[in-house]
Design an enzyme around this catalytic site. Structure first.
Site, PDB file in Angstrom:
ATOM      1  N   GLU A  73      -3.954   1.945  -3.656  1.00 15.04           N
ATOM      2  CA  GLU A  73      -4.893   1.524  -4.686  1.00 15.04           C
ATOM      3  C   GLU A  73      -6.135   0.970  -4.010  1.00 15.04           C
ATOM      4  O   GLU A  73      -6.157   0.755  -2.794  1.00 15.04           O
ATOM      5  CB  GLU A  73      -4.282   0.454  -5.592  1.00 15.04           C
ATOM      6  CG  GLU A  73      -3.926  -0.829  -4.868  1.00 15.04           C
ATOM      7  CD  GLU A  73      -3.295  -1.877  -5.786  1.00 15.04           C
ATOM      8  OE1 GLU A  73      -3.350  -1.693  -7.009  1.00 15.04           O
ATOM      9  OE2 GLU A  73      -2.769  -2.874  -5.271  1.00 15.04           O
ATOM     10  N   LYS A 131      -4.301   2.977 -11.890  1.00 15.35           N
ATOM     11  CA  LYS A 131      -3.773   3.671 -10.722  1.00 15.35           C
ATOM     12  C   LYS A 131      -3.714   5.184 -10.921  1.00 15.35           C
ATOM     13  O   LYS A 131      -3.861   5.945  -9.967  1.00 15.35           O
ATOM     14  CB  LYS A 131      -2.388   3.116 -10.372  1.00 15.35           C
ATOM     15  CG  LYS A 131      -2.405   1.680  -9.861  1.00 15.35           C
ATOM     16  CD  LYS A 131      -1.012   1.232  -9.465  1.00 15.35           C
ATOM     17  CE  LYS A 131      -1.026  -0.187  -8.910  1.00 15.35           C
ATOM     18  NZ  LYS A 131      -1.351  -1.179  -9.940  1.00 15.35           N
ATOM     19  N   GLU A 182       6.234   7.452  -8.053  1.00 17.33           N
ATOM     20  CA  GLU A 182       5.894   7.887  -6.700  1.00 17.33           C
ATOM     21  C   GLU A 182       7.125   7.867  -5.808  1.00 17.33           C
ATOM     22  O   GLU A 182       8.026   7.029  -5.992  1.00 17.33           O
ATOM     23  CB  GLU A 182       4.818   6.987  -6.091  1.00 17.33           C
ATOM     24  CG  GLU A 182       3.468   7.124  -6.756  1.00 17.33           C
ATOM     25  CD  GLU A 182       2.411   6.249  -6.123  1.00 17.33           C
ATOM     26  OE1 GLU A 182       1.224   6.533  -6.333  1.00 17.33           O
ATOM     27  OE2 GLU A 182       2.769   5.271  -5.433  1.00 17.33           O
ATOM     28  N   ASN A 241      -8.777  -2.307  -4.452  1.00 18.14           N
ATOM     29  CA  ASN A 241      -9.105  -3.560  -5.117  1.00 18.14           C
ATOM     30  C   ASN A 241     -10.614  -3.748  -5.052  1.00 18.14           C
ATOM     31  O   ASN A 241     -11.181  -3.932  -3.972  1.00 18.14           O
ATOM     32  CB  ASN A 241      -8.385  -4.738  -4.451  1.00 18.14           C
ATOM     33  CG  ASN A 241      -6.910  -4.737  -4.773  1.00 18.14           C
ATOM     34  OD1 ASN A 241      -6.515  -4.623  -5.919  1.00 18.14           O
ATOM     35  ND2 ASN A 241      -6.081  -4.843  -3.752  1.00 18.14           N
TER      36      ASN A 241
END
Length: 660
Positions: free
Chosen positions: A289, A116, A200, A291
């Site tokens: 993110e 990440k 975050e 995938n």
């Protein structure tokens, strides 16, 4: 196009890939662990190869064994499904080195999005909006805590590697910050071998939205619209839908543009998903993110576009150019998917194991499943057993169709989330499309509970009326007897062996008819008739209902609309025999609260412990649990070993309590 495909996965996704491959004329090769030797995907494939023990680390995560199986079988391609090795660039590289097509993106794209921290940096460089946060090199607990305070609480502590909710902690109170960072790092190290974290800002009123991409090896990259996956628990999705409800046109365009910009920046060339968190009020979006694989929820995108994403993946992997342009892809109607898991939602979604006694999904729903009657659900793998998908001309039509289908789904033998999913779909929040990621906590602040049912009375009536072979010639006679059929007593007390204080008396009123008297003295008229080997019709005070039914290992299972009963019902005279001497719940016993893996045992026999000390660490449902001493004492016995896979209730540590 290659002519054979090895599926490096198991369960419902392996079955789903096999169906498309077979339609395309490809020979299919399954791999399986020892635990899955009789699984549905093994029997569906043209060939099957054993690759190791039940633990994923001994089988589905063994790159060497999967590559050996591919070479031995002459597989032209490998499809990794999702989970396991699907986002490991090592598998893509191994395929390339051995001349085998990898059904997924190139290894560079997988590696770029695999952590990440690096993914967020690349997204920022590509101009994709990201959540404010810290992802620097100094990973000390003190520095991460300082960064969190500078960002401003609440924050989200997140593992850089992996996904599925592992290594994630929301922190609202500064007093919890250090513990959350340490716990997230430990969980990440155990799950991914990478303890790096990022901090975050926690988005308030968050919705989880994502964009499906499809690309080829000729530079084409397209979006297939968006999905909403906001119904979650422990950061794991439960219900997904496409398109996302209530998005403004300009929000959709921002999502599509950001996803395509990131995909092009890393040269993406297969099916993949860019995930975003969105403020439900402002609709401001931030990158979460990417995938780099097929998603569990790809089905809803297939339903609204009419495309087969697995087929598109296979064609891209074979080097074909996508026979589509962006204008060719249209969004029609609405689709909603519910993930059915083997979990007890009324016990905090505790995983369950056992044999599937009944399984009959309704014909009007698409059902992607890897089970059938007789399948064994163990603790070694993820608890998802099926996906149920409804399509309709609009969102409410799809919602109602899925709601009705869940009512008619027949499943028995272990706890499932069927009734929870039904209640979630029926909730006013979901019906209105106003769902955020705190949906469960907001709608069931004390936890969801299974609807009340007079389970013992229904189970007793079903058991008492169940056809059975005659034990003596006298019981087979149809001769005269007052109040009850020959060979059966006129009054029987039944008890729930799991809760012996719960009792019900059945007083015969005729064949298959009784008056029931509960523990509280309340009475009702009840009749039961088996209309098939796995179906019983029960009438209570004039109201008749039909249930799917099964009786196995002393437990009666009844499944009907709005009702699920699993009752260890016994005639009172059998109770003592059934309750074999065993360990009951007590402060002296540290037992597994759910099926899972023993990660760490922190004590040894003879150690002195205090109340609250952590004795055992378990992993279940991708999360770590610390099992603590309920009282001061001395460790009398260690009854398990690290790396053991254990069932719920298994004794792990026995204590000798301190005096007093």
């Amino acid at each position: 196009m290659f002519d054979s495909l090895l599926i490096a996965n198991r369960g419902e996704i392996a079955c789903r890939i096999i169906r498309t491959a077979r339609r395309m004329g490809l020979a299919t090769i399954a791999v399986h662990s020892e635990a899955d030797r009789d699984a549905l995907h093994v029997r569906m494939a043209d060939r099957a190869i054993a690759i190791g023990g039940a633990a994923a680390s001994d089988s589905y995560l063994r790159l060497d064994r999967i590559m050996a199986a591919a070479k031995a079988s002459g597989a032209g391609a490998i499809h990794p499904g999702y989970g396991f090795l699907s986002e490991r660039p090592e598998l893509a590289r191994a395929c390339e080195e051995n001349g085998i097509a990898f059904v997924g993106p190139n290894a560079r794209a997988i590696a770029a999005m695999g952590a990440k921290i690096e993914a967020k940096r690349l997204a920022e460089e590509a101009g994709v909006p990201c959540i404010p946060g810290y992802s620097g090199e100094d990973q000390s607990t003190g520095n991460l805590a300082r960064a969190a305070r500078e960002i401003g609480l609440p924050v989200m502590v997140k593992a850089s590697a992996g996904g599925g909710g592992k290594g994630m902690r929301a922190v609202h109170d500064e007093a919890d910050l250090t513990a959350a960072i340490d716990a997230a790092r430990t969980e990440a190290e155990r799950a991914f071998g990478d303890g790096r974290l990022l901090i975050e800002k926690l988005v308030r009123n968050p919705r989880h939205v994502e964009v499906q991409l499809i690309g080829d090896r000729h530079g084409t990259l397209l979006h297939l619209f968006e999905r909403d996956c906001s119904v979650q628990r422990n950061h794991q999705k439960l219900i997904e839908e496409a398109p996302a409800p209530g998005l403004r046109p300009e929000t959709r365009e921002r999502l599509f543009e950001a996803a395509l910009r990131l995909g092009r920046a890393i040269g993406y060339d297969s099916a993949g998903t860019v995930e975003f968190v969105m403020d439900a009020v402002t609709q401001e979006v931030h990158f979460l993110e990417m995938n780099t694989r097929l998603q569990v929820e790809h089905t809803v995108t297939e339903e609204i576009t009419g495309l087969d994403l697995v087929e598109l993946q296979l064609r891209a992997a074979a080097g074909e150019k996508l026979a589509l342009t962006q204008d060719d892809i249209t969004c029609n109607g609405h689709a909603i998917q519910a993930r059915l898991t083997a979990e007890d939602a009324s016990a905090g979604f505790r995983p369950d194991t056992g044999k599937v006694l009944l399984w009959s999904p309704p014909a009007e729903l698409r059902c992607d499943a890897g089970i059938e009657p007789g399948a064994e659900i163990g603790a070694a793998y993820d608890s998802m057993i099926a996906k149920l998908i409804a399509y309709g001309p609009d969102r409410d039509a799809a919602r109602r169709k899925l709601l009705s289908g869940l009512d008619r789904l027949e499943v028995a033998g272990l706890a499932t989330t069927r009734l929870f999913l039904r209640d979630a779909l029926a909730s006013p929040d979901f019906a209105s499309g106003k769902v955020t990621t705190d949906f469960i906590a907001r709608n069931w602040p004390g936890g969801w509970r299974v609807p009340e049912a007079d389970g013992l009375a229904l189970a007793a009536a079903a058991l008492a009326s169940r056809p059975r072979a005659a034990a003596t010639p006298w019981q087979s006679l149809s001769g005269f007897r007052l109040l009850a059929q020959a060979g059966c007593p006129a009054r029987v007390t039944y008890v729930d062996a799991a809760a012996p204080d719960s009792r019900v008396v059945l007083e015969a009123r005729g064949p298959g008819c009784w008056q029931t008297i509960g523990t509280d003295g309340e009475t009702q008229e009840i009749a039961a008739q088996w209309t098939g080997p796995d179906r019983v019709r029960i009438t209570r005070d004039g109201v008749a209902e039909s249930f799917a039914a099964a009786h196995h290992d002393g437990r009666m299972w009844l499944c009907g609309p709005g009702t699920e009963i699993a009752c260890a019902v016994l005639p009172l005279g059998d109770l003592g025999q059934d309750r074999a001497a065993g360990d009951g719940a007590s402060p002296e016993r540290i037992a597994a609260p759910m099926p899972g893996l023993v990660v760490e045992i922190r004590v040894a026999a003879g150690d002195t412990v205090a109340k609250g000390d952590t004795l055992v660490v378990m992993e279940s449902m991708k999360l770590l649990m610390e099992l603590k001493a309920a009282a001061d004492g001395t460790v009398a016995e260690i009854a398990a070993s690290e790396r053991d896979t254990v069932e719920a209730g298994r004794l792990l540590v026995r204590l000798e309590p301190a005096e007093g």
